[in-house]
Write an enzyme that holds these catalytic residues in place. Structure first.
Site, PDB file in Angstrom:
ATOM      1  N   ASP A  32      12.201 -34.382  48.715  1.00 33.85           N
ATOM      2  CA  ASP A  32      11.282 -35.613  48.383  1.00 33.85           C
ATOM      3  C   ASP A  32      11.741 -36.754  48.754  1.00 33.85           C
ATOM      4  O   ASP A  32      12.887 -37.118  48.696  1.00 33.85           O
ATOM      5  CB  ASP A  32      10.890 -35.412  46.990  1.00 33.85           C
ATOM      6  CG  ASP A  32       9.634 -36.220  46.430  1.00 33.85           C
ATOM      7  OD1 ASP A  32       8.586 -35.743  46.056  1.00 33.85           O
ATOM      8  OD2 ASP A  32       9.634 -37.442  46.885  1.00 33.85           O
ATOM      9  N   ILE A  33      10.942 -37.531  49.609  1.00 37.60           N
ATOM     10  CA  ILE A  33      11.171 -38.811  50.056  1.00 37.60           C
ATOM     11  C   ILE A  33      11.676 -39.955  48.979  1.00 37.60           C
ATOM     12  O   ILE A  33      12.027 -40.958  49.269  1.00 37.60           O
ATOM     13  CB  ILE A  33      10.027 -39.453  50.987  1.00 37.60           C
ATOM     14  CG1 ILE A  33      10.596 -40.269  52.014  1.00 37.60           C
ATOM     15  CG2 ILE A  33       9.068 -40.004  50.224  1.00 37.60           C
ATOM     16  CD1 ILE A  33       9.772 -40.584  53.167  1.00 37.60           C
ATOM     17  N   ASN A  90       1.792 -30.672  40.208  1.00 30.69           N
ATOM     18  CA  ASN A  90       0.446 -31.594  39.930  1.00 30.69           C
ATOM     19  C   ASN A  90      -0.833 -31.098  40.588  1.00 30.69           C
ATOM     20  O   ASN A  90      -0.707 -30.848  41.820  1.00 30.69           O
ATOM     21  CB  ASN A  90       0.776 -33.154  40.073  1.00 30.69           C
ATOM     22  CG  ASN A  90       2.390 -33.590  39.598  1.00 30.69           C
ATOM     23  OD1 ASN A  90       2.346 -33.156  38.402  1.00 30.69           O
ATOM     24  ND2 ASN A  90       3.079 -34.327  40.297  1.00 30.69           N
ATOM     25  N   GLU A  98      -0.976 -36.572  44.057  1.00 27.49           N
ATOM     26  CA  GLU A  98      -0.955 -37.758  45.315  1.00 27.49           C
ATOM     27  C   GLU A  98      -1.296 -37.050  46.580  1.00 27.49           C
ATOM     28  O   GLU A  98      -2.000 -37.408  47.129  1.00 27.49           O
ATOM     29  CB  GLU A  98       0.377 -38.388  45.391  1.00 27.49           C
ATOM     30  CG  GLU A  98       0.655 -39.309  44.245  1.00 27.49           C
ATOM     31  CD  GLU A  98       2.219 -39.898  44.394  1.00 27.49           C
ATOM     32  OE1 GLU A  98       2.814 -39.766  45.438  1.00 27.49           O
ATOM     33  OE2 GLU A  98       2.666 -40.241  43.465  1.00 27.49           O
ATOM     34  N   VAL A  99      -0.470 -36.010  46.631  1.00 29.38           N
ATOM     35  CA  VAL A  99      -0.831 -35.190  48.270  1.00 29.38           C
ATOM     36  C   VAL A  99      -1.599 -34.083  47.941  1.00 29.38           C
ATOM     37  O   VAL A  99      -1.223 -32.946  47.089  1.00 29.38           O
ATOM     38  CB  VAL A  99       0.544 -34.709  48.725  1.00 29.38           C
ATOM     39  CG1 VAL A  99       0.633 -34.069  50.077  1.00 29.38           C
ATOM     40  CG2 VAL A  99       1.423 -36.159  49.079  1.00 29.38           C
ATOM     41  N   HIS A 103       1.872 -27.948  46.387  1.00 31.21           N
ATOM     42  CA  HIS A 103       3.434 -27.771  46.490  1.00 31.21           C
ATOM     43  C   HIS A 103       3.948 -27.838  44.892  1.00 31.21           C
ATOM     44  O   HIS A 103       3.439 -28.255  44.015  1.00 31.21           O
ATOM     45  CB  HIS A 103       3.661 -29.191  47.109  1.00 31.21           C
ATOM     46  CG  HIS A 103       3.160 -30.373  46.652  1.00 31.21           C
ATOM     47  ND1 HIS A 103       2.075 -31.082  46.583  1.00 31.21           N
ATOM     48  CD2 HIS A 103       3.986 -31.411  45.670  1.00 31.21           C
ATOM     49  CE1 HIS A 103       1.963 -32.022  46.193  1.00 31.21           C
ATOM     50  NE2 HIS A 103       3.131 -32.294  45.359  1.00 31.21           N
ATOM     51  N   HIS A 105       7.246 -29.107  42.889  1.00 33.01           N
ATOM     52  CA  HIS A 105       8.769 -29.882  42.819  1.00 33.01           C
ATOM     53  C   HIS A 105       9.700 -29.115  42.093  1.00 33.01           C
ATOM     54  O   HIS A 105       9.493 -28.484  41.046  1.00 33.01           O
ATOM     55  CB  HIS A 105       8.212 -31.162  42.233  1.00 33.01           C
ATOM     56  CG  HIS A 105       7.259 -32.029  42.238  1.00 33.01           C
ATOM     57  ND1 HIS A 105       7.557 -33.083  43.007  1.00 33.01           N
ATOM     58  CD2 HIS A 105       5.775 -32.018  42.543  1.00 33.01           C
ATOM     59  CE1 HIS A 105       6.546 -34.054  43.278  1.00 33.01           C
ATOM     60  NE2 HIS A 105       5.525 -33.198  42.873  1.00 33.01           N
TER      61      HIS A 105
HETATM   62  P1  AMP Z   1       2.493 -35.129  43.916  1.00 34.13           P
HETATM   63  O1  AMP Z   1       1.358 -34.966  44.785  1.00 34.13           O
HETATM   64  O2  AMP Z   1       2.118 -36.135  42.969  1.00 34.13           O
HETATM   65  O3  AMP Z   1       2.588 -33.914  43.099  1.00 34.13           O
HETATM   66  O4  AMP Z   1       3.574 -35.681  44.633  1.00 34.13           O
HETATM   67  C1  AMP Z   1       3.840 -35.745  45.995  1.00 34.13           C
HETATM   68  C2  AMP Z   1       5.129 -36.117  46.214  1.00 34.13           C
HETATM   69  O5  AMP Z   1       5.338 -36.128  47.916  1.00 34.13           O
HETATM   70  C3  AMP Z   1       5.926 -37.345  45.846  1.00 34.13           C
HETATM   71  O6  AMP Z   1       7.013 -37.083  44.810  1.00 34.13           O
HETATM   72  C4  AMP Z   1       6.344 -38.046  47.046  1.00 34.13           C
HETATM   73  O7  AMP Z   1       7.578 -38.731  46.923  1.00 34.13           O
HETATM   74  C5  AMP Z   1       6.282 -36.929  48.107  1.00 34.13           C
HETATM   75  N1  AMP Z   1       6.157 -37.459  49.344  1.00 34.13           N
HETATM   76  C6  AMP Z   1       5.205 -38.160  49.957  1.00 34.13           C
HETATM   77  N2  AMP Z   1       5.403 -38.335  51.409  1.00 34.13           N
HETATM   78  C7  AMP Z   1       6.474 -37.692  51.499  1.00 34.13           C
HETATM   79  C8  AMP Z   1       7.375 -37.332  52.729  1.00 34.13           C
HETATM   80  N3  AMP Z   1       6.499 -38.091  54.087  1.00 34.13           N
HETATM   81  N4  AMP Z   1       8.312 -36.801  52.717  1.00 34.13           N
HETATM   82  C9  AMP Z   1       8.789 -36.292  51.747  1.00 34.13           C
HETATM   83  N5  AMP Z   1       8.220 -36.281  50.431  1.00 34.13           N
HETATM   84  C10 AMP Z   1       7.044 -37.178  50.313  1.00 34.13           C
END
Ligand code: AMP
Length: 115
Positions: A32-33, A90, A98-99, A103, A105
């Site tokens: 994770d970034i 999530n 967020e994405v 996925h 974690h």
């Molecule tokens: P969520 O969708 O809330 O479960 O979390 C999305 C996760 O993706 C967050 O913890 C971000 O820090 C991570 N994230 C977003 N962009 C990138 C990226 N380019 N590389 C790695 N992790 C990412």
């Protein structure tokens, strides 16, 4: 509706780099970034799915079970099996996703905070 231009889709296609831990035909694991624990890995199936429901409903048992077996393999490979870890996924607005690509974690390497 799956968005082909979400950031994880771009990472899977190799359009954006990632700090890769493991990859095979069906899965990709990367750091994770913005880590919230010493070890913070994202487990991402390559299948274009928004969340766990989408993933389970769109794929056959072999793909679904392979994904969870690969998570177990990476947990083992990262050496966090004995001390413990947390896995989270999530989903949607209430889940704070967020994405919009399914996925999981994987958090560990230290005592992770409350929930
Ligand atoms: P969520 O969708 O809330 O479960 O979390 C999305 C996760 O993706 C967050 O913890 C971000 O820090 C991570 N994230 C977003 N962009 C990138 C990226 N380019 N590389 C790695 N992790 C990412």
């Amino acid at each position: 509706m799956y968005d082909e231009n979400n950031i994880f889709a771009k990472i899977i296609r190799g359009e954006i780099p990632c700090d890769k831990i493991y990859e095979d035909e069906n899965t990709l694991f990367f750091k994770d970034i913005n880590p919230t624990a010493k070890i913070h890995i994202l487990a991402v199936p390559k299948s274009p799915c928004v969340d766990i429901s989408d993933f389970v409903l769109k794929n056959d048992n072999e793909i679904v079970s392979d994904f969870f077996r690969k998570i177990e393999m990476v947990i083992n490979k990262m050496g966090i099996k004995n001390n413990g870890y947390r896995i989270i996924s999530n989903s949607g607005i209430d889940g704070g996703q967020e994405v919009p690509h399914f996925h999981i974690h994987i958090l560990g390497g230290e005592k992770v905070g409350p929930q």
